[in-house]
Design an enzyme around this catalytic site. Structure first.
Site, PDB file in Angstrom:
ATOM      1  N   PHE A 124       0.859  -1.187   0.000  1.00 34.16           N
ATOM      2  CA  PHE A 124       0.000   0.000   0.000  1.00 34.16           C
ATOM      3  C   PHE A 124       0.891   1.231   0.000  1.00 34.16           C
ATOM      4  O   PHE A 124       1.698   1.412   0.926  1.00 34.16           O
ATOM      5  CB  PHE A 124      -0.836  -0.065   1.285  1.00 34.16           C
ATOM      6  CG  PHE A 124      -1.883   0.998   1.450  1.00 34.16           C
ATOM      7  CD1 PHE A 124      -3.102   0.912   0.790  1.00 34.16           C
ATOM      8  CD2 PHE A 124      -1.671   2.067   2.313  1.00 34.16           C
ATOM      9  CE1 PHE A 124      -4.095   1.868   0.992  1.00 34.16           C
ATOM     10  CE2 PHE A 124      -2.653   3.034   2.518  1.00 34.16           C
ATOM     11  CZ  PHE A 124      -3.867   2.931   1.850  1.00 34.16           C
ATOM     12  N   ILE A 158       6.922   2.439   3.122  1.00 30.99           N
ATOM     13  CA  ILE A 158       6.038   1.449   2.518  1.00 30.99           C
ATOM     14  C   ILE A 158       6.476   0.061   2.969  1.00 30.99           C
ATOM     15  O   ILE A 158       7.555  -0.420   2.591  1.00 30.99           O
ATOM     16  CB  ILE A 158       6.068   1.543   0.963  1.00 30.99           C
ATOM     17  CG1 ILE A 158       5.791   2.986   0.532  1.00 30.99           C
ATOM     18  CG2 ILE A 158       5.095   0.555   0.345  1.00 30.99           C
ATOM     19  CD1 ILE A 158       4.515   3.602   1.082  1.00 30.99           C
ATOM     20  N   GLU A 364      -0.305   4.449  10.436  1.00 31.43           N
ATOM     21  CA  GLU A 364      -1.759   4.342  10.198  1.00 31.43           C
ATOM     22  C   GLU A 364      -2.556   5.333  11.063  1.00 31.43           C
ATOM     23  O   GLU A 364      -3.564   5.000  11.661  1.00 31.43           O
ATOM     24  CB  GLU A 364      -2.226   2.902  10.380  1.00 31.43           C
ATOM     25  CG  GLU A 364      -1.478   1.987   9.417  1.00 31.43           C
ATOM     26  CD  GLU A 364      -2.299   0.856   8.878  1.00 31.43           C
ATOM     27  OE1 GLU A 364      -3.519   0.948   8.910  1.00 31.43           O
ATOM     28  OE2 GLU A 364      -1.683  -0.111   8.410  1.00 31.43           O
ATOM     29  N   ARG A 382     -17.300  16.331  12.947  1.00 30.53           N
ATOM     30  CA  ARG A 382     -17.056  15.206  12.044  1.00 30.53           C
ATOM     31  C   ARG A 382     -18.151  14.181  12.296  1.00 30.53           C
ATOM     32  O   ARG A 382     -18.562  13.983  13.451  1.00 30.53           O
ATOM     33  CB  ARG A 382     -15.684  14.607  12.394  1.00 30.53           C
ATOM     34  CG  ARG A 382     -15.272  13.377  11.632  1.00 30.53           C
ATOM     35  CD  ARG A 382     -13.867  12.956  12.055  1.00 30.53           C
ATOM     36  NE  ARG A 382     -12.834  13.874  11.599  1.00 30.53           N
ATOM     37  CZ  ARG A 382     -12.283  13.850  10.396  1.00 30.53           C
ATOM     38  NH1 ARG A 382     -12.641  12.923   9.520  1.00 30.53           N
ATOM     39  NH2 ARG A 382     -11.360  14.717  10.049  1.00 30.53           N
TER      40      ARG A 382
HETATM   41  C1  LIG Z   1       7.933   0.002  10.336  1.00 32.91           C
HETATM   42  C2  LIG Z   1       7.272   1.312  10.127  1.00 32.91           C
HETATM   43  C3  LIG Z   1       6.160   1.223   9.083  1.00 32.91           C
HETATM   44  C4  LIG Z   1       5.538   2.581   8.871  1.00 32.91           C
HETATM   45  C5  LIG Z   1       4.374   2.471   7.958  1.00 32.91           C
HETATM   46  C6  LIG Z   1       3.710   3.807   7.796  1.00 32.91           C
HETATM   47  C7  LIG Z   1       2.637   3.713   6.713  1.00 32.91           C
HETATM   48  C8  LIG Z   1       1.345   4.289   7.138  1.00 32.91           C
HETATM   49  O1  LIG Z   1       1.201   4.748   8.204  1.00 32.91           O
HETATM   50  S1  LIG Z   1       0.004   4.221   6.114  1.00 32.91           S
HETATM   51  C9  LIG Z   1      -0.717   5.833   6.085  1.00 32.91           C
HETATM   52  C10 LIG Z   1      -1.028   6.466   7.376  1.00 32.91           C
HETATM   53  N1  LIG Z   1      -1.673   7.725   7.153  1.00 32.91           N
HETATM   54  C11 LIG Z   1      -2.730   8.085   7.850  1.00 32.91           C
HETATM   55  O2  LIG Z   1      -3.244   7.356   8.676  1.00 32.91           O
HETATM   56  C12 LIG Z   1      -3.297   9.417   7.507  1.00 32.91           C
HETATM   57  C13 LIG Z   1      -3.810  10.166   8.684  1.00 32.91           C
HETATM   58  N2  LIG Z   1      -4.705  11.191   8.228  1.00 32.91           N
HETATM   59  C14 LIG Z   1      -6.054  11.003   8.192  1.00 32.91           C
HETATM   60  O3  LIG Z   1      -6.582  10.018   8.682  1.00 32.91           O
HETATM   61  C15 LIG Z   1      -6.852  12.008   7.465  1.00 32.91           C
HETATM   62  O4  LIG Z   1      -6.073  12.697   6.521  1.00 32.91           O
HETATM   63  C16 LIG Z   1      -7.555  13.003   8.348  1.00 32.91           C
HETATM   64  C17 LIG Z   1      -8.397  12.350   9.391  1.00 32.91           C
HETATM   65  C18 LIG Z   1      -6.565  13.940   9.009  1.00 32.91           C
HETATM   66  C19 LIG Z   1      -8.415  13.593   7.217  1.00 32.91           C
HETATM   67  O5  LIG Z   1      -9.022  14.556   7.465  1.00 32.91           O
HETATM   68  P1  LIG Z   1      -9.629  15.620   6.424  1.00 32.91           P
HETATM   69  O6  LIG Z   1      -8.594  16.141   5.501  1.00 32.91           O
HETATM   70  O7  LIG Z   1     -10.332  16.518   7.346  1.00 32.91           O
HETATM   71  O8  LIG Z   1     -10.612  14.811   5.491  1.00 32.91           O
HETATM   72  P2  LIG Z   1     -12.147  14.530   5.757  1.00 32.91           P
HETATM   73  O9  LIG Z   1     -12.870  15.829   5.634  1.00 32.91           O
HETATM   74  O10 LIG Z   1     -12.346  13.750   6.987  1.00 32.91           O
HETATM   75  O11 LIG Z   1     -12.564  13.605   4.527  1.00 32.91           O
HETATM   76  C20 LIG Z   1     -12.535  14.036   3.196  1.00 32.91           C
HETATM   77  C21 LIG Z   1     -13.512  13.179   2.410  1.00 32.91           C
HETATM   78  O12 LIG Z   1     -13.187  11.787   2.565  1.00 32.91           O
HETATM   79  C22 LIG Z   1     -14.304  11.074   3.103  1.00 32.91           C
HETATM   80  N3  LIG Z   1     -13.845  10.108   4.092  1.00 32.91           N
HETATM   81  C23 LIG Z   1     -13.147  10.379   5.224  1.00 32.91           C
HETATM   82  N4  LIG Z   1     -12.932   9.240   5.907  1.00 32.91           N
HETATM   83  C24 LIG Z   1     -13.486   8.245   5.183  1.00 32.91           C
HETATM   84  C25 LIG Z   1     -13.592   6.833   5.364  1.00 32.91           C
HETATM   85  N5  LIG Z   1     -13.063   6.267   6.454  1.00 32.91           N
HETATM   86  N6  LIG Z   1     -14.219   6.093   4.430  1.00 32.91           N
HETATM   87  C26 LIG Z   1     -14.755   6.678   3.331  1.00 32.91           C
HETATM   88  N7  LIG Z   1     -14.692   8.020   3.099  1.00 32.91           N
HETATM   89  C27 LIG Z   1     -14.069   8.782   4.021  1.00 32.91           C
HETATM   90  C28 LIG Z   1     -15.167  12.147   3.773  1.00 32.91           C
HETATM   91  O13 LIG Z   1     -16.527  11.744   3.833  1.00 32.91           O
HETATM   92  C29 LIG Z   1     -14.943  13.335   2.865  1.00 32.91           C
HETATM   93  O14 LIG Z   1     -15.774  13.160   1.721  1.00 32.91           O
HETATM   94  P3  LIG Z   1     -16.264  14.414   0.790  1.00 32.91           P
HETATM   95  O15 LIG Z   1     -15.116  14.764  -0.072  1.00 32.91           O
HETATM   96  O16 LIG Z   1     -17.389  13.849   0.020  1.00 32.91           O
HETATM   97  O17 LIG Z   1     -16.639  15.512   1.724  1.00 32.91           O
END
Ligand SMILES: CCCCCCCC(=O)SCCNC(=O)CCNC(=O)[C@H](O)C(C)(C)COP(=O)(O)OP(=O)(O)OC[C@H]1O[C@@H](n2cnc3c(N)ncnc32)[C@H](O)[C@@H]1OP(=O)(O)O
Length: 401
Positions: A124, A158, A364, A382
């Site tokens: 991913f 990743i 995540e 929210r």
């Molecule tokens: C060994 C080490 C390994 C390390 C590995 C690291 C790899 C990883 O971590 S993977 C990626 C991790 N990244 C994250 O978790 C990202 C964290 N950020 C977030 O969760 C979000 O960006 C967050 C909550 C801040 C977003 O907020 P925001 O910008 O306000 O968006 P938000 O308004 O909630 O949503 C935008 C749209 O998406 C939709 N949406 C939001 N959540 C969801 C959901 N869960 N399901 C479906 N749709 C959704 C909303 O309904 C909205 O729709 P529309 O455009 O129609 O209005």
């Protein structure tokens, strides 16, 4: 009605994974961790045991089991090491379950099926050097050119970067449209222009494979776009609803391992003429671990229960992920404390637990992102629609109206 018991199938899976971990991971994990070696044969064995597609329907090559069975697998695997639970989170929860939810018939046949059977591995690609928590800030570009999209950019952190056969890659198709300008693509490792580079010397999860993916003029067939143009942000968020669930479930297993090691040590080690388990401040640390374990487990199983019924669970998943990962890190730090100076050495597993436990508090969705989400839900800033479009419930395909 609530049922807190395991089904016969769930119990059988729990025993299967526990036995596998005890026999095939535990004897080697200290060496793999020191050598920073990702043992790919573990993925082959997981495939043989049917654990690479636990809750993918049988028609797509999976086991068709419920979400809490996946939680059990994650907990038992993380009891062995966070590296292997992370691999299953990425392959199954973030990739395969996303293809199940958003992929079309062609994509399910070509990519999901072999992934669920474990003959191919999925990963991913969302995070970038300049975009972690702020997903909408990603810079990778996808430009349409006839029947293909040309992708350029870099992803970082990743997991399975050097192992995966396919990546779900998120890129901007309309850079001026914020989160609505992101699209999702299946990118094969073998496509010309794809290169990867695993990281060395991470704090923890040193037996895992995590690093960078670079795409340079990679031509991706348009048929590999998942969902519609501009749906990428929602696809990524819904993938994270599953990924975070698996991370929280894994944290339960890590707390289990911390308790197991701490109880053993507390019974054996004596100070002031009695086992340290008799000292109340050691008891306090054990009590907190037990509380963290039970709380996290209940939060995780509630999410699994909701997922099984196709109920939107973004808030509950975020809460479970935050609480369980914090509880796991605290449990690991206390487990080291209980072991005293011995906890600081490779002789005991708890120092590895503590190093491993830090990443899930960050990846995540950091603890802080989840705290903000919880506060925003509470304040009414929210909200989740009751049902998430396309969410498969279990038995799969039946959605509650
Ligand atoms: C060994 C080490 C390994 C390390 C590995 C690291 C790899 C990883 O971590 S993977 C990626 C991790 N990244 C994250 O978790 C990202 C964290 N950020 C977030 O969760 C979000 O960006 C967050 C909550 C801040 C977003 O907020 P925001 O910008 O306000 O968006 P938000 O308004 O909630 O949503 C935008 C749209 O998406 C939709 N949406 C939001 N959540 C969801 C959901 N869960 N399901 C479906 N749709 C959704 C909303 O309904 C909205 O729709 P529309 O455009 O129609 O209005």
């Amino acid at each position: 009605m609530f049922d807190f018991s395991y089904s016969d199938d769930q119990l059988a899976v729990k025993k299967l994974v526990r036995k596998f971990v005890d026999k095939e991971i535990m004897p080697h994990i200290e060496r793999w961790d020191i050598e920073q070696h990702f043992e790919t044969s573990v993925l082959d064995r997981l495939a043989e045991l049917g654990l690479m597609g636990v809750c993918i329907p049988e028609q797509y090559g999976g086991q068709g089991m419920d979400y809490n069975t996946l939680a059990i697998v994650c907990a038992e695997l993380e009891r062995g090491d966070t590296a292997f639970r992370t691999a299953v989170s990425v392959h199954t929860a973030l990739n395969s379950m996303t293809l199940l939810q958003w992929g079309n018939g062609f994509q399910k046949e070509k990519y999901l099926k072999p992934q669920a059977q474990g003959t191919k591995v999925g990963a991913f690609g969302l995070t970038e050097p300049n975009a972690g928590s702020d997903v909408a800030a990603i810079e990778m570009r996808a430009v349409r050119d006839g029947d293909v999209y040309i992708l350029n950019g870099g992803k970082t952190w990743i997991s399975l970067c050097d192992i995966a056969d396919h990546f779900l890659i998120f890129a901007k198709t309309a850079p001026d449209q914020g989160h609505r300008g992101i699209s999702c693509f299946i990118v094969e490792r073998d496509f010309p222009g794809v290169t990867t580079r695993g990281f060395k010397n991470k704090l923890g999860i040193r037996a895992g494979n995590t690093g960078e993916v670079f795409l340079e003029d990679v031509r991706v067939p348009a048929e590999n776009r998942v969902g519609k143009e501009g749906e990428g942000f929602k696809i990524a968020m819904s993938a994270l609803d599953n990924g975070r669930f698996s991370v929280a479930a894994g944290a339960v297993g890590l707390i289990d391992a911390c308790i197991e090691a701490s109880l053993k040590y507390a019974h054996e080690r004596e100070t002031f003429g009695q086992p340290i388990g008799k000292h109340q401040l050691v008891q306090q640390m054990i009590a907190k671990m037990v509380a963290g374990y039970e709380t996290s487990r209940l939060l995780v199983y509630r999410v699994g229960w909701m997922k099984n019924r196709g109920i939107r669970n973004t808030r509950e998943t975020s809460l479970a992920k935050w609480i369980a990962c914090d509880a796991a890190f605290n449990a690991a730090a206390d487990a080291v404390q209980i072991h005293g100076a011995n906890g600081y050495s490779h002789e005991f597993p708890v120092e590895r637990y503590m190093r491993n436990a830090k990443a899930p508090v960050i990846y995540e969705g950091t603890r802080e992102i989840h705290q903000i989400m919880q506060a925003e839900y509470a304040l009414g800033y929210r909200s989740d629609k009751k049902l998430r479009k396309n969410l498969p419930s279990w038995p799969f395909g039946e959605e509650i109206e």
